[in-house]
Write a protein that holds these residues in place. Sequence first.
Motif, PDB file in Angstrom:
ATOM      1  N   UNK A   1       0.828  -1.200   0.000  1.00 52.27           N
ATOM      2  CA  UNK A   1       0.000   0.000   0.000  1.00 52.27           C
ATOM      3  C   UNK A   1       0.861   1.248   0.000  1.00 52.27           C
ATOM      4  N   UNK A   2       0.441   2.134  -0.802  1.00 51.30           N
ATOM      5  CA  UNK A   2       1.161   3.391  -0.864  1.00 51.30           C
ATOM      6  C   UNK A   2       0.377   4.364   0.001  1.00 51.30           C
ATOM      7  N   UNK A   3       0.944   4.695   1.064  1.00 46.02           N
ATOM      8  CA  UNK A   3       0.203   5.536   1.993  1.00 46.02           C
ATOM      9  C   UNK A   3       0.485   7.022   1.891  1.00 46.02           C
ATOM     10  N   UNK A   4       1.656   7.299   1.465  1.00 49.80           N
ATOM     11  CA  UNK A   4       1.995   8.717   1.415  1.00 49.80           C
ATOM     12  C   UNK A   4       1.300   9.406   0.251  1.00 49.80           C
ATOM     13  N   UNK A   5       0.337  10.136   0.577  1.00 50.58           N
ATOM     14  CA  UNK A   5      -0.417  10.820  -0.473  1.00 50.58           C
ATOM     15  C   UNK A   5       0.319  12.010  -1.059  1.00 50.58           C
ATOM     16  N   UNK A   6       1.321  12.372  -0.396  1.00 49.50           N
ATOM     17  CA  UNK A   6       2.000  13.574  -0.878  1.00 49.50           C
ATOM     18  C   UNK A   6       3.150  13.322  -1.843  1.00 49.50           C
TER      19      UNK A   6
ATOM     20  N   UNK B   1       3.279  -0.007 -13.817  1.00 45.16           N
ATOM     21  CA  UNK B   1       1.842   0.116 -13.967  1.00 45.16           C
ATOM     22  C   UNK B   1       1.128  -1.199 -13.737  1.00 45.16           C
ATOM     23  N   UNK B   2       1.801  -2.212 -14.131  1.00 45.76           N
ATOM     24  CA  UNK B   2       1.131  -3.505 -13.996  1.00 45.76           C
ATOM     25  C   UNK B   2       0.960  -3.928 -12.549  1.00 45.76           C
ATOM     26  N   UNK B   3       1.760  -3.360 -11.751  1.00 44.17           N
ATOM     27  CA  UNK B   3       1.646  -3.757 -10.353  1.00 44.17           C
ATOM     28  C   UNK B   3       0.874  -2.741  -9.540  1.00 44.17           C
ATOM     29  N   UNK B   4       0.292  -1.876 -10.279  1.00 41.04           N
ATOM     30  CA  UNK B   4      -0.469  -0.842  -9.584  1.00 41.04           C
ATOM     31  C   UNK B   4      -1.935  -1.247  -9.421  1.00 41.04           C
ATOM     32  N   UNK B   5      -2.380  -1.055  -8.291  1.00 39.91           N
ATOM     33  CA  UNK B   5      -3.769  -1.413  -8.067  1.00 39.91           C
ATOM     34  C   UNK B   5      -4.461  -0.412  -7.171  1.00 39.91           C
ATOM     35  N   UNK B   6      -5.730  -0.401  -7.279  1.00 39.35           N
ATOM     36  CA  UNK B   6      -6.487   0.519  -6.440  1.00 39.35           C
ATOM     37  C   UNK B   6      -7.437  -0.270  -5.563  1.00 39.35           C
ATOM     38  N   UNK B   7      -7.641   0.228  -4.463  1.00 40.44           N
ATOM     39  CA  UNK B   7      -8.552  -0.475  -3.577  1.00 40.44           C
ATOM     40  C   UNK B   7      -9.628   0.451  -3.067  1.00 40.44           C
ATOM     41  N   UNK B   8     -10.637  -0.175  -2.686  1.00 39.67           N
ATOM     42  CA  UNK B   8     -11.737   0.591  -2.112  1.00 39.67           C
ATOM     43  C   UNK B   8     -11.624   0.355  -0.623  1.00 39.67           C
ATOM     44  N   UNK B   9     -11.569   1.393   0.061  1.00 39.41           N
ATOM     45  CA  UNK B   9     -11.488   1.229   1.500  1.00 39.41           C
ATOM     46  C   UNK B   9     -12.621   1.977   2.165  1.00 39.41           C
ATOM     47  N   UNK B  10     -13.120   1.360   3.142  1.00 35.17           N
ATOM     48  CA  UNK B  10     -14.207   2.032   3.847  1.00 35.17           C
ATOM     49  C   UNK B  10     -13.653   3.278   4.502  1.00 35.17           C
ATOM     50  N   UNK B  11     -14.416   4.246   4.412  1.00 36.80           N
ATOM     51  CA  UNK B  11     -13.975   5.489   5.021  1.00 36.80           C
ATOM     52  C   UNK B  11     -14.934   5.831   6.132  1.00 36.80           C
ATOM     53  N   UNK B  12     -14.599   5.364   7.254  1.00 37.51           N
ATOM     54  CA  UNK B  12     -15.498   5.552   8.386  1.00 37.51           C
ATOM     55  C   UNK B  12     -15.611   7.012   8.788  1.00 37.51           C
ATOM     56  N   UNK B  13     -14.559   7.703   8.530  1.00 35.60           N
ATOM     57  CA  UNK B  13     -14.564   9.098   8.930  1.00 35.60           C
ATOM     58  C   UNK B  13     -15.601   9.912   8.195  1.00 35.60           C
ATOM     59  N   UNK B  14     -15.411   9.931   6.946  1.00 36.77           N
ATOM     60  CA  UNK B  14     -16.317  10.776   6.176  1.00 36.77           C
ATOM     61  C   UNK B  14     -16.979  10.000   5.077  1.00 36.77           C
TER      62      UNK B  14
END
Length: 707
Positions: free
Chosen positions: A445-450, A464-477
């Motif tokens: 997971x790439x956490x650093x958004x900056x 690119x081939x190893x790039x993936x996106x996930x859906x994560x629940x966002x309990x906050x908002x």
Amino acid sequence: MVFKKRQSHGFNNLHFPSVPKAPRSARRAFHKRIVEDSQICAFELLASLAGKLLQESESSSASSNASDANDRPAISDGVVKREQVETKPVKTECLDLGSCEESIFLPDYGSPSSDSRGSLNEIPLPAESDAILERYSTVSNSDSSEKGNSDVKPIHGEKAPKLEGVPPVTVEPCDEKQENGVGSQPLADGMETRGLILHNACSSKDPMESCLRNPALINSDNTAKHLSRGNSLPRASDLKHGNGVKLGIRDDDENFFRFNKLSSRRKAFRPSSRIGDRRIRKLLSSKYWKAAPKLKDYELTRPYLGMKPLHHKRKLSCNPDKTQGDILYKRRKFSDRSVVIASDRGFSGESVCNSPEKGTSGDNGSAVLCYGENGKSSPVIGNQAQLRSKDSHVKLSIKSFKIPELFIDVPETATVGSLKRTVVEAVTSLLGGGLRVGLVLHGKKVRDDNRTLLQTGITSAESLETLGFTLEPNSVQAPVPLCSEEPPAIFPCETSHLISRSPETTIVESLKLIDSPRLAPSPPTNQVDYNSETTDQEPLSCNADIVADNKSPSDFKALVAVEPASAEALAVVPLNQKSRRSENVQRRTRRPFSVSEVEALVQAVEELGTGRWRDVKLRSFDNADHRTYVDLKDKWKTLVHTAQIAPQQRRGEPVPQKLLDRVLAAHSYWSQHQAKQHTKNAAAVATATATATPTVLQITDGQAIEA
DNA sequence: CTTAGGG
DNA sequence: CCCTAAG
């Protein structure tokens, strides 16, 4: 004298008769029953059918035939009957929950279509009804023509045949694949979808087959309806969106919406409806479930159309809660043993219906990235792709997102339909709780958004081939807010796809939800003029709905790619209503009252007094679905407070002092005149007040009323 | 479901 | 806005 003065203050614009003071129970009975009955029915019928079908598939053909003869025809005929004018008498059996007939309407075009007020759209009223009726027609005809169901004779029989040749336009018909998987079970489709219609579709001779085509039936609606119905009535909607699933469905939604609006004129405000929505929202926190509320819209329109339930054998509550309750009950009732389905890879099509799809969408749900020179980063993942390099852009398109780890817990004896529902609920709860997109690179997971993509290493084709996106629940908002206003839109088919359709775990809108919701613009309601004189105009709030409406469906199609590695992202899904209830309950979006709304409120209160919020709601906010009478009451409360404090202490959009003055005046006035024991008309009110203790009520134009 | 009020 | 007790 008093009377006169009152009039000068706008009281003459009132239309008191609008809200007869008959016992509330009486005032609501009609609508209530309709709404409740039908809604319940939708669910029940679907649920029931699901059960039946399941049983059929599990038991020998012998028994299934029996049920075939009794159950399905009952439903099918019931619906068709009205539509078809003439059908063979049907024996109606109420599956396990009650009379199926309760949910059936009898379209009646003799209604006051004259009232059509095309404010929002040019669609003549009839079109609205068409939208509904046609659904039926479509189904029934489809049934008859495709299935050769001799029991049902389409009104426009000669046209029916055409249907056969009409392939579901722009719709992916339920692929044969589904026939293999669990997903092929028909019920859920109907369930999640349009309820009755689908339901009906499933009730043809060959349930399996017809159901498999539900999507087609529904989506090809636009096409089919023409065939099914005569041309007796204008059908603007048809012309409007002639193709495309999205459009088709959305169109319907719009129709429902509008129709609802239109009919709302005649209906007494039905908080239950609203509240029901809210409850559903609370429970599921998802617009997807709006499907249920929609049924209500259906119902609400009934009176207008002149549709009527065949009978009311029982008093059913359409209360979503109750519905849920039923489901719960059933589940419980069903047994002790449960099956837990869990999948690391996600509860996607593959895992359930063993019908893998071509790898196009990337079985792994990986994203496809393309490097472009100029391209702007995808709006969807724009956030992720914080691209800074001036020239190199990363273009990526996410084919699909996958929902990892969905735990489903249902009894073995649960119906496929309920399973589907459960899944939907689970997914829904995820979506409802708000989503966040996670980025996974090389399984990490790439956490650093900056960091820039460059810095992160998302630069080469390889990466690119190893790039993936996930859906994560966002309990906050949670973006739900907007959803609340959003129509179920594509929910229908999507739902089924969710399970039965493989990799393309169509979570659709999810992304959209992420990035557009909040944009949903300041409640247009702000510009609405609620003055009694202009009550005719459609509150802009409608637009809000439509806006939202337009958004989601149009973007429908996003799928979420998720890398197994991120499975933990979505983590566990609530297994039951209870947990969902506690976790997804969210506050409604805050929607500050606009000055115009305040004015409308003040006006109404001046006229009706406090303590009659329901009437206030009806009078001035009947079309502002998001304003409940409680809201109005609360607003009044705050207004009074605001009016009493120093201007410096006030916050938010400043309310004209003039209005505040009126608030104060009205407040004091009504507080002294216990606006309770009310009269039925202005005159009466005036008269009554005349004998009351003298008071001075400051009004708009500065005139004072002696009471 | 509605009201009325506190949170 | 939400939640609830009351009616």
